[in-house]
Scaffold this motif. Structure first.
Motif, PDB file in Angstrom:
ATOM      1  N   ASP A   1       0.808  -1.211   0.000  1.00  0.00           N
ATOM      2  CA  ASP A   1       0.000   0.000   0.000  1.00  0.00           C
ATOM      3  C   ASP A   1       0.847   1.270   0.000  1.00  0.00           C
ATOM      4  N   PHE A   2       2.188   1.122  -0.001  1.00  0.00           N
ATOM      5  CA  PHE A   2       3.044   2.309  -0.121  1.00  0.00           C
ATOM      6  C   PHE A   2       2.921   2.943  -1.504  1.00  0.00           C
ATOM      7  N   ILE A   3       2.357   2.195  -2.447  1.00  0.00           N
ATOM      8  CA  ILE A   3       2.085   2.773  -3.763  1.00  0.00           C
ATOM      9  C   ILE A   3       1.225   4.022  -3.622  1.00  0.00           C
ATOM     10  N   GLU A   4       0.340   4.041  -2.619  1.00  0.00           N
ATOM     11  CA  GLU A   4      -0.505   5.211  -2.397  1.00  0.00           C
ATOM     12  C   GLU A   4       0.322   6.427  -2.006  1.00  0.00           C
ATOM     13  N   GLU A   5       1.402   6.215  -1.282  1.00  0.00           N
ATOM     14  CA  GLU A   5       2.266   7.326  -0.871  1.00  0.00           C
ATOM     15  C   GLU A   5       3.006   7.930  -2.061  1.00  0.00           C
ATOM     16  N   ILE A   6       3.554   7.077  -2.931  1.00  0.00           N
ATOM     17  CA  ILE A   6       4.283   7.650  -4.070  1.00  0.00           C
ATOM     18  C   ILE A   6       3.325   8.243  -5.102  1.00  0.00           C
ATOM     19  N   GLU A   7       2.091   7.738  -5.132  1.00  0.00           N
ATOM     20  CA  GLU A   7       1.091   8.349  -6.005  1.00  0.00           C
ATOM     21  C   GLU A   7       0.688   9.728  -5.482  1.00  0.00           C
ATOM     22  N   LYS A   8       0.491   9.850  -4.167  1.00  0.00           N
ATOM     23  CA  LYS A   8       0.149  11.149  -3.575  1.00  0.00           C
ATOM     24  C   LYS A   8       1.274  12.158  -3.777  1.00  0.00           C
ATOM     25  N   ALA A   9       2.505  11.661  -3.767  1.00  0.00           N
ATOM     26  CA  ALA A   9       3.658  12.537  -3.967  1.00  0.00           C
ATOM     27  C   ALA A   9       3.895  12.847  -5.446  1.00  0.00           C
ATOM     28  N   ASP A  10       3.118  12.226  -6.321  1.00  0.00           N
ATOM     29  CA  ASP A  10       3.198  12.436  -7.770  1.00  0.00           C
ATOM     30  C   ASP A  10       4.567  12.045  -8.332  1.00  0.00           C
ATOM     31  N   ILE A  11       5.095  10.913  -7.839  1.00  0.00           N
ATOM     32  CA  ILE A  11       6.370  10.417  -8.367  1.00  0.00           C
ATOM     33  C   ILE A  11       6.228   9.012  -8.944  1.00  0.00           C
ATOM     34  N   SER A  12       5.023   8.446  -8.912  1.00  0.00           N
ATOM     35  CA  SER A  12       4.829   7.052  -9.322  1.00  0.00           C
ATOM     36  C   SER A  12       4.620   6.924 -10.832  1.00  0.00           C
ATOM     37  N   ILE A  13       5.273   5.910 -11.410  1.00  0.00           N
ATOM     38  CA  ILE A  13       4.951   5.509 -12.780  1.00  0.00           C
ATOM     39  C   ILE A  13       4.543   4.035 -12.799  1.00  0.00           C
ATOM     40  N   GLU A  14       4.201   3.516 -11.635  1.00  0.00           N
ATOM     41  CA  GLU A  14       3.852   2.097 -11.506  1.00  0.00           C
ATOM     42  C   GLU A  14       2.457   1.824 -12.064  1.00  0.00           C
ATOM     43  N   GLY A  15       2.375   0.897 -13.022  1.00  0.00           N
ATOM     44  CA  GLY A  15       1.095   0.518 -13.598  1.00  0.00           C
ATOM     45  C   GLY A  15       0.461   1.595 -14.453  1.00  0.00           C
ATOM     46  N   SER A  16       1.265   2.555 -14.893  1.00  0.00           N
ATOM     47  CA  SER A  16       0.714   3.673 -15.668  1.00  0.00           C
ATOM     48  C   SER A  16       1.699   4.094 -16.749  1.00  0.00           C
ATOM     49  N   LEU A  17       1.275   5.033 -17.565  1.00  0.00           N
ATOM     50  CA  LEU A  17       2.129   5.571 -18.619  1.00  0.00           C
ATOM     51  C   LEU A  17       2.239   7.076 -18.420  1.00  0.00           C
ATOM     52  N   THR A  18       3.462   7.561 -18.292  1.00  0.00           N
ATOM     53  CA  THR A  18       3.739   8.973 -18.047  1.00  0.00           C
ATOM     54  C   THR A  18       4.648   9.484 -19.153  1.00  0.00           C
ATOM     55  N   PHE A  19       4.459  10.740 -19.532  1.00  0.00           N
ATOM     56  CA  PHE A  19       5.264  11.312 -20.609  1.00  0.00           C
ATOM     57  C   PHE A  19       6.126  12.445 -20.073  1.00  0.00           C
ATOM     58  N   TYR A  20       7.392  12.445 -20.500  1.00  0.00           N
ATOM     59  CA  TYR A  20       8.346  13.448 -20.044  1.00  0.00           C
ATOM     60  C   TYR A  20       9.331  13.761 -21.165  1.00  0.00           C
ATOM     61  N   GLU A  21       9.298  14.996 -21.640  1.00  0.00           N
ATOM     62  CA  GLU A  21      10.260  15.478 -22.637  1.00  0.00           C
ATOM     63  C   GLU A  21      10.382  14.539 -23.841  1.00  0.00           C
ATOM     64  N   GLY A  22       9.265  14.004 -24.298  1.00  0.00           N
ATOM     65  CA  GLY A  22       9.275  13.136 -25.465  1.00  0.00           C
ATOM     66  C   GLY A  22       9.505  11.677 -25.161  1.00  0.00           C
ATOM     67  N   LEU A  23       9.730  11.333 -23.895  1.00  0.00           N
ATOM     68  CA  LEU A  23       9.888   9.941 -23.487  1.00  0.00           C
ATOM     69  C   LEU A  23       8.598   9.437 -22.855  1.00  0.00           C
ATOM     70  N   ALA A  24       8.313   8.157 -23.046  1.00  0.00           N
ATOM     71  CA  ALA A  24       7.168   7.499 -22.414  1.00  0.00           C
ATOM     72  C   ALA A  24       7.708   6.596 -21.311  1.00  0.00           C
ATOM     73  N   LEU A  25       7.185   6.757 -20.088  1.00  0.00           N
ATOM     74  CA  LEU A  25       7.717   6.069 -18.925  1.00  0.00           C
ATOM     75  C   LEU A  25       6.670   5.151 -18.320  1.00  0.00           C
ATOM     76  N   ALA A  26       7.058   3.922 -17.981  1.00  0.00           N
ATOM     77  CA  ALA A  26       6.152   2.972 -17.342  1.00  0.00           C
ATOM     78  C   ALA A  26       6.945   2.152 -16.335  1.00  0.00           C
ATOM     79  N   GLY A  27       6.231   1.620 -15.303  1.00  0.00           N
ATOM     80  CA  GLY A  27       6.958   0.924 -14.256  1.00  0.00           C
ATOM     81  C   GLY A  27       6.220  -0.238 -13.629  1.00  0.00           C
ATOM     82  N   SER A  28       6.999  -1.123 -12.992  1.00  0.00           N
ATOM     83  CA  SER A  28       6.474  -2.289 -12.272  1.00  0.00           C
ATOM     84  C   SER A  28       7.194  -2.396 -10.936  1.00  0.00           C
ATOM     85  N   GLY A  29       6.420  -2.534  -9.839  1.00  0.00           N
ATOM     86  CA  GLY A  29       7.016  -2.574  -8.513  1.00  0.00           C
ATOM     87  C   GLY A  29       6.994  -3.959  -7.892  1.00  0.00           C
ATOM     88  N   GLY A  30       7.743  -4.101  -6.802  1.00  0.00           N
ATOM     89  CA  GLY A  30       7.802  -5.370  -6.093  1.00  0.00           C
ATOM     90  C   GLY A  30       8.823  -6.321  -6.681  1.00  0.00           C
TER      91      GLY A  30
END
Length: 231
Positions: free
Chosen positions: A71-100
């Motif tokens: 449930d710490f995923i909720e903390e990094i999501e609230k802090a807006d630093i999570s890319i776990e289970g999602s797709l995020t875009f930054y400066e032309g790059l597409a970022l995705a992540g898997s935790g655990g």
């Protein structure tokens, strides 16, 4: 662009003060999970907050590790630093992540099956056009706490490879620009799966980290430098 590659802080926030010049030089910071010390879940949030503070205005992209509570995923999501289970875009790059981490000792709180680790990347299947860059060089970057199998990044004592076969197959399928991993402290390393650079920077708690530099030209994105470093 210059990226500071980190993982496995394990509550040891004192090491962050020794990386001020690296934080300053980086365009963005990637963290491969394990904010908390082993069996001390309460150290996760202070470690996360310290890392965010060091990043300042620099973007931080992260997943959680096997030593973090699910449930710490909720903390990094609230802090807006999570890319776990999602797709995020930054400066032309597409970022995705898997935790655990994969099921192994059963003594850490976030051990998962191969299918569960892979499921965090389901978003890629419906977003192929968005992550293909200009069609020549992939613009995708992945963070996966658990390393892919059969690289320099997943070897434990005795020379045994303990990484995930399914995550390796995902890399072979989607051909990301580079992959950030962690988890296996003794296996800091840089490998390639096809043309994809895979880096396990080692444990930041032990003073280990990495640098990746990438640039985009007419031919698309390319990693121009990948280096393991230590304090």
């Amino acid at each position: 662009m210059r990226f500071l590659i980190t993982s496995d802080l394990h509550g040891k926030t004192d090491v962050l003060d020794k990386l001020d010049s690296e934080f300053k030089a980086a365009d963005a910071v990637f963290f491969g999970g394990d904010f908390a010390e082993f069996n001390k879940l309460e150290t996760g949030k202070p470690a996360m907050q310290a890392l965010i503070q060091k990043c300042g205005e620099k973007p931080l992209f992260s997943v959680i590790g096997n030593c973090d509570s699910p449930d710490f995923i909720e903390e990094i999501e609230k802090a807006d630093i999570s890319i776990e289970g999602s797709l995020t875009f930054y400066e032309g790059l597409a970022l995705a992540g898997s935790g655990g981490g994969s099921k192994f000792t059963g003594t850490t709180p976030f051990e998962r099956s191969e299918e569960e680790l892979l499921s965090d990347f389901d978003v890629l299947k419906s977003s192929q056009e968005q992550i293909s860059g200009d069609g020549e060089t992939n613009s995708l970057v992945l963070i996966m706490h658990n390393p892919p199998k059969d690289t320099e990044c997943d070897i434990i004592e005795g020379g045994v490879h303990v990484g995930s076969q399914k995550l390796r197959e995902l890399i072979e399928e989607f051909k990301p620009l580079f992959v950030v991993t962690g988890h296996i402290h003794e296996s800091a390393g840089i490998s390639k799966i096809g043309e994809s650079v895979v880096m396990n920077p080692g444990s930041l708690a032990e003073g280990k980290y990495g640098i990746i530099e990438a640039e985009k030209s007419e031919g698309g994105w390319k990693v121009i430098k990948s280096e393991l470093k230590s304090i």
